[in-house]
Design a protein around this motif. Structure first.
Motif, PDB file in Angstrom:
ATOM      1  N   GLN A 182       5.515  13.748  -9.505  1.00  0.00           N
ATOM      2  CA  GLN A 182       6.697  14.622  -9.540  1.00  0.00           C
ATOM      3  C   GLN A 182       7.215  14.801 -10.961  1.00  0.00           C
ATOM      4  N   PHE A 183       7.110  13.751 -11.769  1.00  0.00           N
ATOM      5  CA  PHE A 183       7.641  13.855 -13.129  1.00  0.00           C
ATOM      6  C   PHE A 183       6.552  14.154 -14.158  1.00  0.00           C
ATOM      7  N   ASN A 184       5.423  14.559 -13.622  1.00  0.00           N
ATOM      8  CA  ASN A 184       4.301  14.957 -14.502  1.00  0.00           C
ATOM      9  C   ASN A 184       3.916  13.890 -15.510  1.00  0.00           C
ATOM     10  N   ILE A 185       3.822  12.686 -15.030  1.00  0.00           N
ATOM     11  CA  ILE A 185       3.398  11.599 -15.915  1.00  0.00           C
ATOM     12  C   ILE A 185       1.985  11.206 -15.506  1.00  0.00           C
ATOM     13  N   ALA A 186       1.094  11.213 -16.476  1.00  0.00           N
ATOM     14  CA  ALA A 186      -0.311  10.920 -16.152  1.00  0.00           C
ATOM     15  C   ALA A 186      -0.516   9.413 -16.076  1.00  0.00           C
ATOM     16  N   ALA A 187      -0.073   8.867 -14.996  1.00  0.00           N
ATOM     17  CA  ALA A 187      -0.223   7.409 -14.793  1.00  0.00           C
ATOM     18  C   ALA A 187      -0.405   7.154 -13.303  1.00  0.00           C
ATOM     19  N   LYS A 233       8.358   6.414 -21.061  1.00  0.00           N
ATOM     20  CA  LYS A 233       8.516   7.399 -19.985  1.00  0.00           C
ATOM     21  C   LYS A 233       8.592   6.691 -18.647  1.00  0.00           C
ATOM     22  N   ILE A 234       7.764   5.654 -18.503  1.00  0.00           N
ATOM     23  CA  ILE A 234       7.794   4.913 -17.241  1.00  0.00           C
ATOM     24  C   ILE A 234       9.079   4.106 -17.141  1.00  0.00           C
ATOM     25  N   MET A 235       9.484   3.521 -18.286  1.00  0.00           N
ATOM     26  CA  MET A 235      10.736   2.759 -18.281  1.00  0.00           C
ATOM     27  C   MET A 235      11.901   3.650 -17.846  1.00  0.00           C
ATOM     28  N   SER A 236      11.864   4.903 -18.307  1.00  0.00           N
ATOM     29  CA  SER A 236      12.995   5.774 -17.983  1.00  0.00           C
ATOM     30  C   SER A 236      12.999   6.203 -16.522  1.00  0.00           C
ATOM     31  N   LEU A 237      11.899   5.913 -15.826  1.00  0.00           N
ATOM     32  CA  LEU A 237      11.842   6.322 -14.414  1.00  0.00           C
ATOM     33  C   LEU A 237      12.413   5.261 -13.472  1.00  0.00           C
ATOM     34  N   GLU A 238      12.982   4.203 -14.059  1.00  0.00           N
ATOM     35  CA  GLU A 238      13.379   3.074 -13.218  1.00  0.00           C
ATOM     36  C   GLU A 238      14.271   3.505 -12.052  1.00  0.00           C
ATOM     37  N   ASN A 239      15.274   4.306 -12.358  1.00  0.00           N
ATOM     38  CA  ASN A 239      16.194   4.697 -11.285  1.00  0.00           C
ATOM     39  C   ASN A 239      15.512   5.589 -10.259  1.00  0.00           C
ATOM     40  N   ASP A 240      14.616   6.446 -10.731  1.00  0.00           N
ATOM     41  CA  ASP A 240      13.901   7.329  -9.790  1.00  0.00           C
ATOM     42  C   ASP A 240      12.991   6.501  -8.885  1.00  0.00           C
ATOM     43  N   LEU A 241      12.405   5.492  -9.469  1.00  0.00           N
ATOM     44  CA  LEU A 241      11.560   4.624  -8.638  1.00  0.00           C
ATOM     45  C   LEU A 241      12.416   3.900  -7.610  1.00  0.00           C
ATOM     46  N   LYS A 242      13.577   3.405  -8.062  1.00  0.00           N
ATOM     47  CA  LYS A 242      14.480   2.728  -7.129  1.00  0.00           C
ATOM     48  C   LYS A 242      14.829   3.665  -5.977  1.00  0.00           C
ATOM     49  N   TYR A 243      15.079   4.902  -6.323  1.00  0.00           N
ATOM     50  CA  TYR A 243      15.453   5.891  -5.316  1.00  0.00           C
ATOM     51  C   TYR A 243      14.298   6.132  -4.350  1.00  0.00           C
ATOM     52  N   ALA A 244      13.129   6.354  -4.913  1.00  0.00           N
ATOM     53  CA  ALA A 244      11.976   6.674  -4.060  1.00  0.00           C
ATOM     54  C   ALA A 244      11.611   5.498  -3.165  1.00  0.00           C
ATOM     55  N   LEU A 245      11.761   4.304  -3.693  1.00  0.00           N
ATOM     56  CA  LEU A 245      11.348   3.127  -2.916  1.00  0.00           C
ATOM     57  C   LEU A 245      12.507   2.517  -2.134  1.00  0.00           C
ATOM     58  N   HIS A 286       0.839  -1.193   0.000  1.00  0.00           N
ATOM     59  CA  HIS A 286       0.000   0.000   0.000  1.00  0.00           C
ATOM     60  C   HIS A 286       0.885   1.258   0.000  1.00  0.00           C
ATOM     61  N   ASN A 287       1.886   1.255   0.878  1.00  0.00           N
ATOM     62  CA  ASN A 287       2.790   2.419   0.947  1.00  0.00           C
ATOM     63  C   ASN A 287       3.562   2.597  -0.341  1.00  0.00           C
ATOM     64  N   LYS A 288       4.001   1.465  -0.902  1.00  0.00           N
ATOM     65  CA  LYS A 288       4.792   1.551  -2.136  1.00  0.00           C
ATOM     66  C   LYS A 288       3.938   2.116  -3.274  1.00  0.00           C
ATOM     67  N   ALA A 289       2.687   1.687  -3.314  1.00  0.00           N
ATOM     68  CA  ALA A 289       1.797   2.194  -4.372  1.00  0.00           C
ATOM     69  C   ALA A 289       1.686   3.714  -4.268  1.00  0.00           C
ATOM     70  N   LEU A 290       1.565   4.218  -3.026  1.00  0.00           N
ATOM     71  CA  LEU A 290       1.466   5.674  -2.848  1.00  0.00           C
ATOM     72  C   LEU A 290       2.736   6.358  -3.346  1.00  0.00           C
ATOM     73  N   LYS A 291       3.894   5.727  -3.010  1.00  0.00           N
ATOM     74  CA  LYS A 291       5.162   6.334  -3.419  1.00  0.00           C
ATOM     75  C   LYS A 291       5.301   6.326  -4.941  1.00  0.00           C
ATOM     76  N   ILE A 292       4.888   5.239  -5.571  1.00  0.00           N
ATOM     77  CA  ILE A 292       4.988   5.172  -7.040  1.00  0.00           C
ATOM     78  C   ILE A 292       4.138   6.287  -7.659  1.00  0.00           C
ATOM     79  N   ASN A 293       2.940   6.448  -7.124  1.00  0.00           N
ATOM     80  CA  ASN A 293       2.069   7.524  -7.635  1.00  0.00           C
ATOM     81  C   ASN A 293       2.711   8.893  -7.446  1.00  0.00           C
ATOM     82  N   GLU A 294       3.376   9.059  -6.292  1.00  0.00           N
ATOM     83  CA  GLU A 294       4.059  10.338  -6.038  1.00  0.00           C
ATOM     84  C   GLU A 294       5.125  10.601  -7.089  1.00  0.00           C
ATOM     85  N   VAL A 295       5.913   9.538  -7.411  1.00  0.00           N
ATOM     86  CA  VAL A 295       6.974   9.704  -8.413  1.00  0.00           C
ATOM     87  C   VAL A 295       6.367  10.141  -9.745  1.00  0.00           C
ATOM     88  N   PHE A 296       5.253   9.509 -10.114  1.00  0.00           N
ATOM     89  CA  PHE A 296       4.607   9.893 -11.376  1.00  0.00           C
ATOM     90  C   PHE A 296       4.200  11.367 -11.351  1.00  0.00           C
TER      91      PHE A 296
END
Ligand SMILES: Nc1ncnc2c1ncn2[C@@H]1O[C@H](COP(=O)(O)OP(=O)(O)OP(=O)(O)O)[C@@H](O)[C@H]1O
Length: 981
Positions: A546-551, A577-589, A534-544
């Motif tokens: 932050q990078f202005n991705i409508a997902a 766009k999502i693929m390119s966020l891999e490192n940012d997701l790693k960072y956020a999570l 649940h927490n991770k889902a919230l963080k993933i949404n936050e990353v999207f």
């Protein structure tokens, strides 16, 4: 209410191999008299009602049956009669809720249809208008009036009332579908009386569709899209027949026929019946005793009084033994026992062991019911005969020491620790799902199944009697400490030069799943993983954001070790766009273990897979227990693991037909090979599958060395691998000529045509480290693998190759082309991943059984957690298989070693093993000789022990191997000093 299955049972939570079960003489169930009385009452009331005999009969017939159901009552009467008779005869019928609903709907629809048709008839007689605003009231009033006139409440009937005999009309025209039918026909007559019939017929068709396909529209869908969840009827019965009838694959009716002189696991039955909507238990069927016994155990109080007329049986032990062994083993106590059966045909003939547990107040008070939440340790502890409190575990230990039975039916050896199952972690996924074909009809056929459970252990399968020799008893191993000397008897007979025929034990029983560890309750882990997800889902949404991705995250699947987040994007957003966020997701999570699947196979969503906070093990047992009924006769079906969705993944090796397993060291390859091998041992007899194990690492497969399934001892010498593969090629060619002589195309067709003793077993070759072989004889090995993988499928030969070096010099182009099914475990780089799967991804796996599984023809691999089996479990399995049949290698394969060693097989005495003399003395003194005995006694490896046995045989000390019979010792009671053999 929590659904109760055998595996949920508190006894099974005890992490113990043994449960003590009390068997007491119980000639007749307590409630049997009640059943008979109930049955007689039902039959009696049915007869007096349908015949309108006596006033009571007329009353019941009029008020209950005719009034409610009209003409339909005759069908109901018939059903009542059948129900009464079945109860009387002892047939038990268990019906699931949806069938009850189906029955109710059927009654309602039938009543409606009958009444609606009657209205049309009345319309044709001009008694009924086509459409009338008062239709409903008129119909109901007319019905009640009609009914009253024809019933005992009519003025005429009341005037000339008869107490016994027929009275009133049997069929009244107005009765139709009773008040139920008239009510519905009345309501729907506002659609006009024809409209009402049409609607009713449509619903009827929907009902048929529900019954046969499981959904209202199922029958009208194309075959492929049907849910195929039609009702299933299972008949449980038993007789003296040796074979269990195979349930039809597609028919709704299946019959589980268990020979009544054998035992089988409650799981087998429970899992079969769980998939069944209607279970008919014939009076001959007595198998649920085991379950009953467990329930009785829970229901009992325990005190320590001694009583003589009872026996104790170690439930698991007994179930785990082959019947042959049960008979042959000289148990100290009890020696021979059988569960008493209803009807009491078999009575236990048992020397009575001392008794520590005794039931009190059976089925009364606190213990009268089954309490799901009760733990065995919560059971009350009473004063024992030993003047101290004895809890169940103590009693169990005491009993063990008295009974002297090991979990596998062998005589307990002093000082030997019995294997105790390691505690396994498994995840608790929703198990109520249904069978899903994973990638059908593509080959290899892989199934993911969450659905009805079918245990396959111990199911005797028809048509597999490849036996060539009569049953032989298992020898009891005994060691005499005191040698007898000075009498010389030379028992030598003329030397038998030809090898004895391969012995196959006709009573070989497949191992029981209870030999494997139970899955552990991981409710806590799951809860924590859920919160973390649940927490991770919230963080993933936050990353999207932050990078202005409508997902955003739209779905979460929590698997055993991985959680998969399903991301959906607004139209116009690029997947990249999502693929390119891999490192940012790693960072956020704050994790390295992220893998992005874009898109998820068959969905317009992107998957982000993240390792779970706590991983759960997936046990082999939980997968084997869920193999669907229709797959139970597939010999080469092996367990793979569980997907991220929690679905079960298993595969049929013969459809695969070869498998490549690769991954870096410690990633889970060997465990995977072990689960595959164990799956085969659980489902096949030595006569059905032969194994050729090549283990250059020398340690991984050594445990299988004494298996009766082996074609040859486990090959650990890399130089012997290629000659062995050549032998397989020769066998393959021989098989091809056999197939063409019979005019068949594959081994299945061949086996169907020939006599049982001519049937060909499948051959499964397993190479656990290809790299080592490729280093010694790369080109030759590659050629052999190529020939086998290209041609062997039809000949029933399959290959599984594992390697920890997924480089192109090991997994060459030739090998890759010929082995289309692959499993990739964690690897170091994406290049390695590409070598295995032709795509990256495996470098992001987290190890410990985390895998990407790519069957032939599937472009996107499935991520899964491999099934786990511990060394203890493997040992138990191997020991079980070995206890039933001795190893008898194929002579051709044995010769490889001799040929390779320069043909020095006639020269065994030239290099005598230093232990030879000592072992010879031991054999002569004890008059026993077997490879395993020597292995144990002198702590030497298998190869050395079997070489020594060969030398002893060569020198005439012992006789040749003779199936499961112990070898003869030719020199008896000898004065060793005079002996120069
Ligand atoms: N399916 C699994 N579930 C849980 N743990 C696993 C699983 N598979 C492997 N492991 C863990 O990983 C460890 C290493 O596994 P395994 O011995 O199979 O690796 P390997 O790839 O064969 O390594 P090597 O090539 O060095 O023999 C095991 O001891 C076990 O603890």
């Amino acid at each position: 209410m929590k659904k109760r299955t055998y595996t949920d049972h508190p006894l099974n939570d005890q992490n113990q191999t043994t449960a003590i079960i009390k068997v007491e003489k119980k000639p007749r169930r307590n409630d049997a008299i009640g059943w008979v009385i109930g049955a007689l009452l039902v039959v009696f009331f049915t007869i007096i009602s349908v015949g309108r005999i006596t006033l009571i009969g007329q009353f019941i017939d009029d008020v209950i049956f005719t009034f409610l159901f009209g003409w339909f009552k005759y069908l109901l009467y018939f059903c009542c009669l059948i129900v009464g008779l079945t109860i009387f005869l002892g047939v038990k019928i268990k019906i699931k809720r949806r069938v009850r609903w189906m029955t109710i709907c059927f009654i309602i629809l039938t009543c409606w249809l009958v009444s609606a048709i009657l209205l049309i008839y009345q319309f044709s007689q001009n008694q009924m208008p086509f459409f009338d605003q008062q239709s409903f009231l008129k119909i109901i009033k007319a019905y009640i009036k009609n009914w009253q006139n024809a019933s005992i409440f009519s003025p005429e009937a009341l005037k000339s009332i008869t107490f016994v005999g027929f009275n009133g009309q049997w069929i009244t025209l107005g009765a139709g579908g009773g008040i139920i039918g008239n009510f519905l026909a009345g309501v729907f007559s506002y659609l006009t009386i024809f409209g009402s019939v049409v609607l009713c017929v449509i619903l009827y068709l929907g009902w048929f569709s529900w019954v046969f396909t499981g959904s209202f529209w199922g029958l009208f869908l194309p075959k492929k899209r049907r849910a195929n969840k039609g009702i299933r009827v299972t008949k449980l019965w038993s007789n003296k027949a040796k074979k269990i009838k195979k349930p039809g694959n597609n028919s709704i009716y299946q019959s589980l026929n268990v020979p009544d002189d054998e035992f089988f696991t409650p799981q087998q039955v429970m899992h079969t019946t769980e998939s069944s909507d209607i279970t008919i238990q014939m009076p001959s069927y007595t198998a649920l005793h085991d379950q009953q016994l467990i329930e009785d155990l829970i229901a009992d109080d325990f005190v320590g009084k001694k009583k003589t007329k009872q026996n104790y049986v170690k439930f698991d032990d007994y179930n785990n033994q082959p019947p042959q062994q049960r008979r042959d083993n000289n148990f100290t106590s009890p020696q021979d026992f059988s569960y008493p059966r209803t009807g009491g045909t078999k009575k236990p003939v048992v020397p009575q062991p001392e008794q520590y547990i005794q039931p009190r107040n059976r089925r009364s008070g606190l213990n009268s019911g089954f309490d799901d939440n009760r733990n065995i340790n919560d059971l009350p502890v009473y004063s024992s005969a030993f003047g101290q409190n004895v809890d169940l575990n103590e009693a169990r230990n005491k009993l063990n020491s008295q009974a002297d039975i090991t979990p596998f039916g062998k005589i307990k050896r002093e000082g030997q620790q019995m294997p105790s199952p390691a505690v396994e972690q498994t995840s608790l996924y929703d198990e109520s799902g249904e069978v899903k074909d994973f990638n059908q009809p593509r080959e290899p056929e892989t199934f993911i199944n969450n659905g009805p459970i079918q245990s396959t252990a111990e199911v005797e399968r028809p048509g597999n009697d490849f036996w060539t020799a009569p049953p032989k008893p298992q020898p009891k191993v005994e060691i005499f400490e005191q040698p007898r000397r000075n009498v010389v008897i030379d028992k030598r007979e003329p030397v038998v030069t030809s090898r004895p025929p391969v012995f196959n034990n006709p009573n070989y029983k497949l191992p029981n799943l209870t030999l494997l560890n139970e899955k552990q309750d991981n409710a806590n882990n799951n809860e924590q993983n859920k919160m973390a997800a649940h927490n991770k889902a919230l963080k993933i949404n936050e990353v999207f954001q932050q990078f202005n991705i409508a997902a955003s995250v739209q779905g979460v699947n929590i698997g055993p070790t991985i959680t998969k987040f399903e991301i959906q994007m607004q139209p116009g957003v690029k997947v990249n766009k999502i693929m390119s966020l891999e490192n940012d997701l790693k960072y956020a999570l704050a994790t390295q273990a992220i893998r992005i699947e874009a898109p998820i196979q068959g969905k317009s969503a992107v998957g982000i897979e993240i390792a779970n906070q706590i991983s759960n093990k997936v046990t082999l047992r939980e997968i084997m227990e869920r193999i669907p009924l229709e797959k139970q006769d597939k010999k080469l079906l092996v367990a793979i693991g569980r997907s991220v969705n929690g679905d079960i993944i298993f595969v049929e090796l013969d459809k695969m037909p070869h498998l490549l397993v690769a991954g870096s060291t410690g990633s889970g390859k060997s465990v995977c090979i072990n689960t595959i091998l164990s799956s085969l041992l659980l489902r096949t007899k030595p006569s059905e599958v032969k194994l050729l194990l090549i283990d250059p690492k020398q340690v991984e497969l050594a445990v299988y060395n004494n298996l009766p399934h082996l074609l040859a001892p486990v090959i650990s010498d890399t130089k012997l691998a290629n000659p062995a593969l050549k032998k397989v090629i020769a066998e393959m060619e021989r098989r091809y000529s056999l197939l063409s002589a019979r005019g068949v195309r594959n081994i299945e067709a061949f086996n169907l045509k020939v006599a049982p003793e001519e049937k060909l077993p499948y051959i499964v070759i397993i190479i656990d480290e290809l790299a080592d072989l490729m280093m010694t004889a790369g080109k030759e090995i590659e050629d052999s693998i190529m020939r086998i993988t290209q041609l062997a499928r039809a000949a029933g030969i399959h290959m599984i190759i594992a390697t920890q070096r997924p480089s192109t010099d090991v997994i060459t182009g030739v090998i890759k082309t010929n082995i289309p099914s692959r499993i990739a475990f964690a690897v170091a780089s994406s290049i390695d991943s590409r070598t295995i799967l032709d795509q990256s991804g495996a470098e992001k796996l987290i190890g410990y059984g985390d895998m990407l599984y790519a069957p032939a023809g599937q472009n996107i691999p499935t991520r899964a957690q491999g099934a786990y089996i511990s060394d203890d479990e493997i040992e138990r399995l191997v020991e079980y298989c070995q206890s039933q049949q001795e190893t008898s290698y194929d002579e051709d394969f044995l010769n490889i070693e001799n040929n390779h060693n320069g043909g020095n097989n006639g020269d065994l005495t030239s290099e005598l093993d230093p232990l030879y003399q000592e072992i010879k003395n031991f054999v002569i003194l004890n008059q026993k000789a077997s490879t395993s005995l020597i292995q144990r006694k002198f702590s030497i490896g298998y190869n050395r022990a079997s070489r020594l046995m060969d030398t002893l045989e060569e020198n005439g000390v012992i006789g040749p191997q003779n199936g499961a019979k112990p070898r003869d010792v030719y020199i008896q009671n000898i004065d060793l000093d005079d002996n120069d053999y």
